[in-house]
Scaffold this active site. Structure first.
Site, PDB file in Angstrom:
ATOM      1  N   ALA A 250     -10.726   1.010   6.633  1.00 24.39           N
ATOM      2  CA  ALA A 250      -9.359   2.056   6.476  1.00 24.39           C
ATOM      3  C   ALA A 250      -9.138   0.587   5.674  1.00 24.39           C
ATOM      4  O   ALA A 250      -9.798  -0.377   5.499  1.00 24.39           O
ATOM      5  CB  ALA A 250      -9.090   2.487   7.936  1.00 24.39           C
ATOM      6  N   ASN A 251      -8.184   0.954   5.235  1.00 21.59           N
ATOM      7  CA  ASN A 251      -6.496  -0.578   4.974  1.00 21.59           C
ATOM      8  C   ASN A 251      -5.626   0.220   5.578  1.00 21.59           C
ATOM      9  O   ASN A 251      -5.549   1.062   6.052  1.00 21.59           O
ATOM     10  CB  ASN A 251      -6.706  -0.273   3.500  1.00 21.59           C
ATOM     11  CG  ASN A 251      -6.656   0.940   2.554  1.00 21.59           C
ATOM     12  OD1 ASN A 251      -5.583   1.825   3.035  1.00 21.59           O
ATOM     13  ND2 ASN A 251      -7.442   1.720   1.836  1.00 21.59           N
ATOM     14  N   ARG A 252      -4.629  -0.871   5.201  1.00 21.26           N
ATOM     15  CA  ARG A 252      -2.701  -0.439   5.045  1.00 21.26           C
ATOM     16  C   ARG A 252      -1.810  -0.256   4.870  1.00 21.26           C
ATOM     17  O   ARG A 252      -0.963   0.060   5.020  1.00 21.26           O
ATOM     18  CB  ARG A 252      -2.561  -2.172   5.620  1.00 21.26           C
ATOM     19  CG  ARG A 252      -3.451  -3.243   6.048  1.00 21.26           C
ATOM     20  CD  ARG A 252      -2.731  -4.623   6.296  1.00 21.26           C
ATOM     21  NE  ARG A 252      -3.165  -4.884   7.003  1.00 21.26           N
ATOM     22  CZ  ARG A 252      -3.903  -5.461   8.074  1.00 21.26           C
ATOM     23  NH1 ARG A 252      -3.518  -4.979   9.186  1.00 21.26           N
ATOM     24  NH2 ARG A 252      -4.927  -7.091   8.461  1.00 21.26           N
TER      25      ARG A 252
END
Ligand code: CTP
Length: 410
Positions: free
Chosen positions: A220-222
């Site tokens: 995932a990412n932020r």
């Protein structure tokens, strides 16, 4: 026998217009405007700025509107009579004619130091502006920014027109629209509302994607989805029919938006393609560039003595690029460029590669706090060049961007 005629059409019968007159030479046309509005059945309540009273007298305005003229925010009688808040709301439409550069700057920045600007910030009614100013003032970048902000805030404009200025000698865009043009715009707005994107379809992506490694782990990412969700809401406020394809986020659904929830990039692509044809595509999602080549059906267990398992990645589809080169390509395709270095150069490369009309580029280095935060500092990259917007909230960026899109489509 008495002959009766049907009389003039009264398309504005029973409608109440709050007419804000600000200080420009075009204020003389407001006298005719009041007559034209009343001829069509409207009740006109005038508010005059101090500047307006230098050009036409409250006596003349009062005589034509046959009522009280409001001029002072701190008038005890007026405040006891209606008060500026009621004045702002007790109408079907607020019409600002002429709208000077100064009054528009105040509105765009939320100032409320006199009755006219206080009424304009307090109103919850549709607002129509008829700008009038010198062509150089209209073309000035500060005025351009203010107009864009006001459009994004949902305000409608009529004019200005091109032609000779009243002060003579100078021609260009800046003449106030003629009273009958303004009346026609008032009639349209009272019927239809200030919705420049009404009848337009938009698809927006937002948030991160989650790419499974096994049933419990993912890449995932932020991304929080704040910017994409705000854009979907802003386009909806301007009347667009919006499909928001959202990755996993913790945000509530924006009101009035058709939300499709997905997890993975491939699902996001399918949902976006199903939303075509559309007039507008704004791809804001931070799509994972890679996914696990072969996600495990079962949770991967530690194997004593074998060390960590290898993770093989494969590339995800590029959703923006697919839309930018699609046979059903929307008229306006907007992408974002999240960069940590060479923001402008990388943005320009992305504009070309992805087939977009606009790249909204931002520096997402951790020290900026943009990724996952509430503010954004962006540069708009088009074929025509680069425009930097100041540091704004993500809602403000969304409002301005929706205004930018509406201006290009209409
Ligand atoms: N984008 C997309 N699909 C992808 C990757 C990106 O639709 N698989 C879109 C994003 O929504 C954004 C734009 O492309 O509008 C640019 O995203 P960004 O991550 O900055 O660029 P990438 O194409 O991934 O390039 P790189 O990671 O090499 O900078």
């Amino acid at each position: 026998m008495r002959l009766t005629s049907p009389g003039p059409a009264m398309p504005l019968a029973g409608k109440r217009i709050l007419l804000v007159i600000s200080g420009g030479i075009a204020a003389y046309k407001s006298l005719d405007l009041i007559r034209r509005l009343r001829e069509r059945g409207a009740e006109v309540r005038p508010v005059m700025t101090a500047g307006a009273q230098e050009f036409v007298t409250p006596l003349a305005v009062g005589a034509l509107s046959s009522g009280h003229v409001y001029t002072d925010l701190f008038s005890r009688e007026d405040e006891q009579d209606v008060g500026h808040i009621r004045l702002a709301r007790d109408c079907d439409l607020v019409l600002v004619a002429p709208a000077t550069a100064d009054l528009m700057a105040k509105m765009a920045n939320g100032l409320a130091g006199d009755l006219a600007s206080a009424v304009l910030i307090a109103t919850d009614r549709p607002v129509l502006l008829a700008p009038a100013m010198n062509p150089k003032m209209w073309a000035n970048p500060a005025t351009r920014r203010n107009v864009e902000t006001l459009r994004a805030d949902g305000h409608a404009f009529i004019g200005p027109n091109a032609g000779e200025m009243a002060e003579g000698g100078e021609a260009g865009l800046g003449r106030m629209a003629e009273p009958l043009e303004i009346v026609a715009a008032v009639e349209r707005l009272i019927d239809g509302g200030a919705k420049p994107l009404a009848g337009r379809r938009a698809v927006v992506t937002s948030g991160p994607t989650h790419e499974p490694i096994d049933p419990v782990r993912y890449i995932a990412n932020r991304s929080s989805g704040r910017q994409g969700h705000a854009i979907a809401a802003a386009l909806t406020r301007l009347g667009a029919d919006v499909t928001l394809v959202s990755g996993p986020v913790t945000l509530p659904d924006p009101p009035g938006v058709n939300v499709v929830r997905v997890e993975r990039a491939e699902e996001m692509l399918q949902a976006v393609l199903s939303a075509l044809p559309a007039d507008i595509a704004v791809m804001v999602a931070a799509v994972a560039d890679w996914r696990a080549a072969a996600p495990n059906a079962e949770k991967i267990k530690k194997q004593p003595g074998e060390g960590p398992p290898p993770l093989m990645l494969t590339e995800n589809p590029d959703i923006l690029k697919t839309v930018g080169h699609h046979a059903d390509r929307p008229k306006i395709v907007v992408g974002f460029a999240a960069e940590t270095q060479d923001v402008e150069k990388n943005g320009r490369v992305k504009l070309k590669k992805k087939g977009a009309d606009l790249i909204v580029a931002n520096d997402v280095s951790p020290e900026t706090g943009i990724m996952g935060g509430t503010r954004n500092s962006v540069k708009l990259i088009t074929e025509a060049g680069i425009t930097a917007w100041p540091d704004l909230s993500k809602d403000e960026v969304a409002g301005r961007l929706a205004g930018w899109i509406a201006e290009r489509l209409t």
